[in-house]
Structure formats: structure tokens, C-alpha cells
Write a protein that holds these residues in place. Structure first.
Motif, mmCIF file in Angstrom:
data_model
loop_
_atom_site.group_PDB
_atom_site.id
_atom_site.type_symbol
_atom_site.label_atom_id
_atom_site.label_comp_id
_atom_site.label_asym_id
_atom_site.label_seq_id
_atom_site.Cartn_x
_atom_site.Cartn_y
_atom_site.Cartn_z
ATOM 1 N N ALA A 101 -0.128 10.903 23.058
ATOM 2 C CA ALA A 101 -0.523 9.728 23.843
ATOM 3 C C ALA A 101 -1.871 9.930 24.531
ATOM 4 C CB ALA A 101 0.549 9.403 24.880
ATOM 5 N N CYS A 102 -2.273 11.173 24.749
ATOM 6 C CA CYS A 102 -3.542 11.440 25.425
ATOM 7 C C CYS A 102 -4.694 11.612 24.440
ATOM 8 C CB CYS A 102 -3.413 12.684 26.304
ATOM 9 S SG CYS A 102 -3.300 14.222 25.382
ATOM 10 N N GLY A 103 -4.402 11.633 23.132
ATOM 11 C CA GLY A 103 -5.453 11.760 22.123
ATOM 12 C C GLY A 103 -5.880 13.185 21.831
ATOM 13 N N ALA A 104 -5.028 14.162 22.099
ATOM 14 C CA ALA A 104 -5.376 15.576 21.913
ATOM 15 C C ALA A 104 -5.648 15.930 20.455
ATOM 16 C CB ALA A 104 -4.265 16.468 22.463
ATOM 17 N N GLU A 105 -4.950 15.296 19.522
ATOM 18 C CA GLU A 105 -5.125 15.650 18.107
ATOM 19 C C GLU A 105 -6.551 15.392 17.626
ATOM 20 O OE1 GLU A 105 -2.108 14.384 15.377
ATOM 21 O OE2 GLU A 105 -0.519 14.868 16.801
ATOM 22 N N ALA A 106 -7.177 14.366 18.127
ATOM 23 C CA ALA A 106 -8.548 14.042 17.721
ATOM 24 C C ALA A 106 -9.574 15.000 18.330
ATOM 25 C CB ALA A 106 -8.881 12.609 18.118
ATOM 26 N N LEU A 107 -9.167 15.806 19.297
ATOM 27 C CA LEU A 107 -10.091 16.699 20.004
ATOM 28 C C LEU A 107 -9.994 18.150 19.557
ATOM 29 C CD1 LEU A 107 -9.441 15.228 23.550
ATOM 30 C CD2 LEU A 107 -11.355 14.714 22.033
#
Length: 103
Positions: A38-44
Motif C-alpha cells: 500500500a505504501c509503494g515499496a515494491e516500485a522503490l
């Protein structure tokens, strides 16, 4: 004799408070896949291995979908509360980012 009755009534009410509710050793269900990112960690994940400088942390904060960022150093104690909207940035002794997760 009234003290006995009152004492018995108090004991019954106290014991009644001990029943019901979930067992203390029951764990909450794991977060769903959508909550885990939900926080977008995979894209980072491209930031892994980079130095955890103020500039890098600021970029992570703006590029993520996180409401807040928690920076976790080596051997640092953290709370176990799960917040799907929080980006956890873990770094090692050399200040290199080693893990980016939501929670």
C-alpha cells in the motif's frame, strides 16, 4: 449476612469479566497482498544498496505512496504495529539501504 451476599455478588461479577473475547495468543490475519504494498515499496526496490542520506530519504518519501516514512538503523528497536501506509527504510552499519517494506 448482607456482607456475604455482597461479597458473593462482587465475586460473580469479577469472574464474569474474565470470559469472552479472543484468546491472547491469537494473531491477527496477515495483510492482503494489496495491503503489503500500500505504501509503494515494491516500485522503490532500485534504492537497495544506496546510501541512506537525507537526500535519498527525501526522494523515497516523495516517490512512495506512503503517508509516513520510518527509518530503521541497525539493531534499532521498533514497534510491531502494522501500518500499511508507512514505508520502512532499513539500513546497515555502512548506512546502505538493505530493505524497503510497507508496515
Amino acid at each position: 449476612m448482607n456482607k456475604r451476599v455482597l461479597g458473593s455478588a462482587v465475586a460473580v461479577f469479577m469472574l464474569a469479566g474474565c470470559t469472552g473475547g479472543p484468546a491472547p495468543d491469537e494473531a491477527p490475519p496477515p495483510p492482503s497482498k494489496s495491503q503489503r504494498d500500500a505504501c509503494g515499496a515494491e516500485a522503490l526496490q532500485g534504492y537497495l544498496g544506496q546510501r541512506a542520506t537525507e537526500r535519498t530519504l527525501a526522494r523515497l518519501e516523495t516517490q512512495s505512496d506512503a503517508e509516513r516514512v520510518r527509518v530503521i538503523g541497525p539493531n534499532q528497536a521498533v514497534t510491531m504495529d502494522y501500518r500499511a501506509d508507512r514505508l520502512n527504510v532499513k539500513f546497515d552499519d555502512q548506512d546502505n539501504i538493505v530493505e524497503l517494506t510497507c508496515g
